[in-house]
Enzyme design. Structure first.
Site, mmCIF file in Angstrom:
data_model
loop_
_atom_site.group_PDB
_atom_site.id
_atom_site.type_symbol
_atom_site.label_atom_id
_atom_site.label_comp_id
_atom_site.label_asym_id
_atom_site.label_seq_id
_atom_site.Cartn_x
_atom_site.Cartn_y
_atom_site.Cartn_z
ATOM 1 N N ARG A 102 0.822 -1.202 0.000
ATOM 2 C CA ARG A 102 0.000 0.000 0.000
ATOM 3 C C ARG A 102 0.861 1.259 0.000
ATOM 4 O O ARG A 102 0.501 2.269 -0.606
ATOM 5 C CB ARG A 102 -0.928 0.000 1.227
ATOM 6 C CG ARG A 102 -1.822 1.216 1.393
ATOM 7 C CD ARG A 102 -2.881 1.334 0.328
ATOM 8 N NE ARG A 102 -3.653 0.108 0.164
ATOM 9 C CZ ARG A 102 -4.682 -0.019 -0.661
ATOM 10 N NH1 ARG A 102 -5.059 1.008 -1.411
ATOM 11 N NH2 ARG A 102 -5.314 -1.167 -0.777
ATOM 12 N N GLY A 345 -1.855 -3.540 8.809
ATOM 13 C CA GLY A 345 -2.982 -4.446 8.692
ATOM 14 C C GLY A 345 -3.178 -4.884 7.260
ATOM 15 O O GLY A 345 -2.297 -4.724 6.411
ATOM 16 N N HIS A 347 -5.156 -3.755 4.804
ATOM 17 C CA HIS A 347 -5.126 -2.687 3.799
ATOM 18 C C HIS A 347 -3.698 -2.253 3.518
ATOM 19 O O HIS A 347 -3.351 -1.908 2.385
ATOM 20 C CB HIS A 347 -5.964 -1.502 4.284
ATOM 21 C CG HIS A 347 -6.317 -0.529 3.209
ATOM 22 N ND1 HIS A 347 -5.684 0.689 3.063
ATOM 23 C CD2 HIS A 347 -7.242 -0.588 2.214
ATOM 24 C CE1 HIS A 347 -6.204 1.334 2.047
ATOM 25 N NE2 HIS A 347 -7.153 0.592 1.506
ATOM 26 N N CYS A 348 -2.853 -2.304 4.539
ATOM 27 C CA CYS A 348 -1.469 -1.832 4.406
ATOM 28 C C CYS A 348 -0.621 -2.704 3.497
ATOM 29 O O CYS A 348 0.381 -2.232 2.946
ATOM 30 C CB CYS A 348 -0.794 -1.771 5.775
ATOM 31 S SG CYS A 348 -1.684 -0.806 7.005
ATOM 32 N N ILE A 349 -0.974 -3.964 3.328
ATOM 33 C CA ILE A 349 -0.126 -4.865 2.537
ATOM 34 C C ILE A 349 -0.703 -5.126 1.146
ATOM 35 O O ILE A 349 -0.183 -5.953 0.402
ATOM 36 C CB ILE A 349 0.137 -6.192 3.265
ATOM 37 C CG1 ILE A 349 -1.135 -7.021 3.415
ATOM 38 C CG2 ILE A 349 0.774 -5.937 4.620
ATOM 39 C CD1 ILE A 349 -0.877 -8.439 3.942
#
Length: 356
Positions: A102, A345, A347-349
């Site tokens: 992300r 989390g 969304h971050c990856i």
């Protein structure tokens, strides 16, 4: 701010190309990810390594149930990644420092007429030049991934990460003062400077500035306030907000402050938001202090939502809130505790590539 390169962000006539970042709820061609290969994200022990790989694989395999996944992998890890990932997931060899796609990957946009794909290549400097971070390879991933898709790579001199913005696809963007205005990222920039660049690159016409992110996100391995852990736009006019209901947790006050800001704000249409609270997990702390576990850090995929779970008694109820917020989509939970232990989390990856 230094002048951005006009060749990649403007038309031949020198006029703005009219790029627009679509809502995450739009259809995707695929989701991009990066495989953990070194550093604190991978871990120092064999158990930590297995946990990191297993968790990244669990997220990727869940996404693959809804849309194609393309995973950037350090060449030495191609074999182990292939063993753990769904066989239809495409592996793309490249050098990496870390695995937070992300933030290191491009932000995909479309031309105003919807006929061209763009990829905004932000400057990445390790979340504000954090002492533990390295970014020699990660700083090149935005342009690398954008080039593989055939998108027009849009250069930017703004230090920014994909986790630092959320949009509604109509010109509204949520962001936090402690990220884009962070002296470690963009020293000397003003709100107006940032807003001008977001208008040029992602078509933002209305910026809703939140004063901060969650408390834990300011610890050593935090991002200094990414918005994608605290608030997102489920559809135009509807914001989902992390709601810490326990007054003993420092994010209780943060949640209340952010709600006041959002309820007073207006979107790109000039309309007020409906703010829907998504209750935080009831677990309040771990060995390192108050947790920032959040159901907000989910990924919307084609016909589904990949959501964080925490082995917590609140999981089912808060995932039901997400199901109501995204009608017609199947909500699939993945245990995100190993991700949050490492500073992020689901969304971050992940990073979605929209369909033209």
């Amino acid at each position: 701010m230094t002048d951005p390169a006009p060749a990649s962000g403007e038309s031949a006539a020198g006029q703005p190309a009219g790029w627009v970042m679509p809502s995450e709820t739009d259809r995707h061609d695929c989701t991009w990810m990066a495989w953990p290969s070194q550093g604190y994200t991978l871990g120092a022990t064999s158990d930590e390594v297995a946990t990191a790989r297993g968790t990244w694989a669990a997220v990727a395999n869940a996404v693959a149930g809804f849309e194609p996944v393309r995973m950037v992998v350090v060449p030495d890890d191609l074999a182990v990644a292939r063993q753990l990932l769904h066989p239809e997931i495409e592996l793309v060899p490249a050098a990496l420092d870390d695995a937070w796609m992300r933030d290191i990957g491009p932000t995909f946009v479309r031309s105003a007429d919807g006929t061209r794909l763009g990829a905004v290549d932000w400057v990445f400097n390790g979340w504000g030049a954090q002492s533990w971070a390295s970014w020699e390879h990660d700083s090149r991933i935005g342009a690398f991934v954008g080039g593989l898709t055939g998108a027009e790579v849009i250069g930017s001199s703004l230090v920014n990460e994909g986790g630092g913005i959320h949009v509604d696809g109509l010109g509204t963007v949520l962001l936090t003062e402690t990220v884009q205005l962070d002296p470690g990222r963009n020293p000397g920039l003003t709100r107006a400077d940032v807003e001008d660049e977001l208008a040029r690159t992602i078509g933002a016409t209305t910026c809703v500035w939140l004063p901060r992110g969650l408390t834990r996100d300011y610890d050593e391995f935090g991002t200094r306030g990414h918005v994608d852990i605290v608030a997102t736009i489920a559809r135009p006019g509807v914001v989902l907000l992390h709601e810490q209901q326990d007054p003993s947790h420092p994010d209780h006050a943060v949640s209340r402050q952010l709600r006041e800001v959002l309820e007073d704000a207006r979107d790109a249409r000039g309309e007020r938001f409906e703010v829907v609270g998504v209750p935080a997990p009831r677990t309040l702390a771990d060995a390192d202090g108050p947790v920032d576990w959040s159901y907000i850090n989910h990924l919307v995929v084609n016909d589904g939502v990949i959501a964080c779970t925490f082995g917590d008694e609140q999981d089912d109820a808060s995932l039901a809130v997400l199901a109501e917020a995204y009608p017609g989509r199947q909500v699939v939970g993945v245990d995100a505790r190993p991700l949050f232990d490492r500073g992020g989390g689901i969304h971050c990856i992940t990073q979605q590539q929209p369909t033209l």
